[in-house]
Structures are given as structure tokens and as C-alpha cells.
Design an enzyme around this catalytic site. Structure first.
Site, PDB file in Angstrom:
ATOM      1  N   CYS A  15     -77.489  27.919 -46.841  1.00 32.15           N
ATOM      2  CA  CYS A  15     -78.939  27.858 -46.747  1.00 32.15           C
ATOM      3  C   CYS A  15     -79.548  28.980 -47.572  1.00 32.15           C
ATOM      4  O   CYS A  15     -79.048  30.112 -47.535  1.00 32.15           O
ATOM      5  CB  CYS A  15     -79.357  27.985 -45.282  1.00 32.15           C
ATOM      6  SG  CYS A  15     -81.126  27.884 -45.004  1.00 32.15           S
TER       7      CYS A  15
ATOM      8  N   HIS B 242     -80.491  18.650 -42.756  1.00 31.92           N
ATOM      9  CA  HIS B 242     -80.543  20.114 -42.801  1.00 31.92           C
ATOM     10  C   HIS B 242     -81.998  20.582 -42.903  1.00 31.92           C
ATOM     11  O   HIS B 242     -82.427  21.470 -42.150  1.00 31.92           O
ATOM     12  CB  HIS B 242     -79.726  20.617 -43.999  1.00 31.92           C
ATOM     13  CG  HIS B 242     -79.758  22.093 -44.189  1.00 31.92           C
ATOM     14  ND1 HIS B 242     -78.668  22.896 -43.941  1.00 31.92           N
ATOM     15  CD2 HIS B 242     -80.749  22.935 -44.605  1.00 31.92           C
ATOM     16  CE1 HIS B 242     -78.993  24.161 -44.196  1.00 31.92           C
ATOM     17  NE2 HIS B 242     -80.249  24.206 -44.605  1.00 31.92           N
ATOM     18  N   GLU B 243     -82.756  19.985 -43.816  1.00 29.73           N
ATOM     19  CA  GLU B 243     -84.150  20.391 -43.998  1.00 29.73           C
ATOM     20  C   GLU B 243     -85.013  19.985 -42.809  1.00 29.73           C
ATOM     21  O   GLU B 243     -85.896  20.736 -42.390  1.00 29.73           O
ATOM     22  CB  GLU B 243     -84.715  19.825 -45.307  1.00 29.73           C
ATOM     23  CG  GLU B 243     -83.999  20.278 -46.561  1.00 29.73           C
ATOM     24  CD  GLU B 243     -83.824  21.785 -46.677  1.00 29.73           C
ATOM     25  OE1 GLU B 243     -84.694  22.536 -46.196  1.00 29.73           O
ATOM     26  OE2 GLU B 243     -82.806  22.215 -47.245  1.00 29.73           O
TER      27      GLU B 243
ATOM     28  N   HIS C 274     -84.974  22.506 -40.103  1.00 30.91           N
ATOM     29  CA  HIS C 274     -85.864  23.653 -40.321  1.00 30.91           C
ATOM     30  C   HIS C 274     -87.241  23.411 -39.701  1.00 30.91           C
ATOM     31  O   HIS C 274     -87.863  24.342 -39.178  1.00 30.91           O
ATOM     32  CB  HIS C 274     -86.049  23.937 -41.814  1.00 30.91           C
ATOM     33  CG  HIS C 274     -84.968  24.759 -42.422  1.00 30.91           C
ATOM     34  ND1 HIS C 274     -84.729  26.065 -42.063  1.00 30.91           N
ATOM     35  CD2 HIS C 274     -84.066  24.472 -43.390  1.00 30.91           C
ATOM     36  CE1 HIS C 274     -83.729  26.546 -42.784  1.00 30.91           C
ATOM     37  NE2 HIS C 274     -83.303  25.595 -43.598  1.00 30.91           N
TER      38      HIS C 274
END
Length: 147
Positions: free
Chosen positions: A90, A132-133, A136
Site C-alpha cells: 500500500c 483493496h481500495e 480504504h
């Protein structure tokens, strides 16, 4: 366009849930362009708005599949299937890597930078990058996932 400063490690903004984008105005469009430029400048495949200090439900991804940068505003993952495990890193956690288990296929709904809704079926690396994003936006980092 401008390169934005990244947020790192223990910055509390990385742990906060992002707010819905109510209006895709010029400020949001500039933010998206800045995020794309920042992602490429840092050799990333994705970048979420909290990584540049903005708590809005926006991320960008370029999975190096020839499609270029993709913009996701107010994304919603509709379906997940299958399983894949691979190492992740990341931009906000430089030098840290670990294997993460994710869905191999997903269906996601979002708005593009012009406010048009789209649905995307993604698999493999693209599905991993999107998940993954998306994490966030929920205040979740890849290091939070257990194998």
C-alpha cells in the site's frame, strides 16, 4: 492537476469511514484528476481519497490491463465469489507487504467522474485492487486482514 501529499502509517484519517459524494462538482473532478496523477507519480495501481486526506467515497485504479485509470465514486460491491490469496502492499504503508485473501470475482456499482452509473464485473488482479481500495473507504487497511 497536482500531486497530493500521501497520508502514511498511523494517520488517523486512514481509519475513518468515508462519506458519500453528494455532488460531482468541479472540486471533486479536480480531486479525481489529482488522485490519478498522484497514483501514477507514486507507481501505484490504486489510490483512495483518504490516502490524500479526503474522507469521500472515491478511489481510482489502474490494474495495468490496458484500460487505463478507472474512477469509482460512491462504489458499492454487489457480489463476491471465489477466492484468491496474494501479497499486497500500500502506498500509505511503504515497505509493508503481506498475503491477503480476497474474492476472485466481484461485481461493483459506482459513478464515474461525470456522474454516470456503471456496473463492472472484475476478476483476478483488478478485483483485488478494487477490493483493496474499497477497504480504504471503510477505514480498513490490508494489514487488518487475517489469512
Amino acid at each position: 492537476m497536482a500531486i497530493r501529499n500521501l497520508r502514511f502509517n498511523d494517520d488517523e484519517i486512514l481509519r475513518k469511514k468515508c462519506r458519500v459524494v453528494d455532488d460531482i462538482n468541479d472540486r471533486i473532478k479536480v480531486l479525481v484528476e489529482d488522485m490519478i496523477e498522484t497514483m501514477y507519480e507514486n507507481n501505484g495501481v490504486g489510490l483512495a481519497s483518504p490516502q490524500v486526506g479526503i474522507l469521500k467515497r472515491i478511489f481510482v485504479v489502474d490494474a495495468m490491463d490496458g484500460a487505463g485509470s478507472r474512477v469509482f465514486i460512491n462504489p458499492e460491491i454487489l457480489e463476491k465469489s471465489g477466492e484468491q490469496t496474494d501479497e499486497e502492499g500500500c502506498l500509505s504503508l511503504p515497505g509493508r507487504h503481506k498475503p491477503v485473501k480476497r474474492a476472485n470475482k466481484i461485481k461493483i456499482k459506482a459513478l464515474d467522474v461525470n456522474g454516470n452509473e456503471f456496473v463492472l464485473d472484475a476478476e483476478g488482479f483488478l478485483a483485488r485492487a478494487i477490493q483493496h481500495e474499497y477497504d480504504h473507504l471503510e477505514g480498513v487497511l490490508f494489514i487488518d486482514h487475517e489469512l
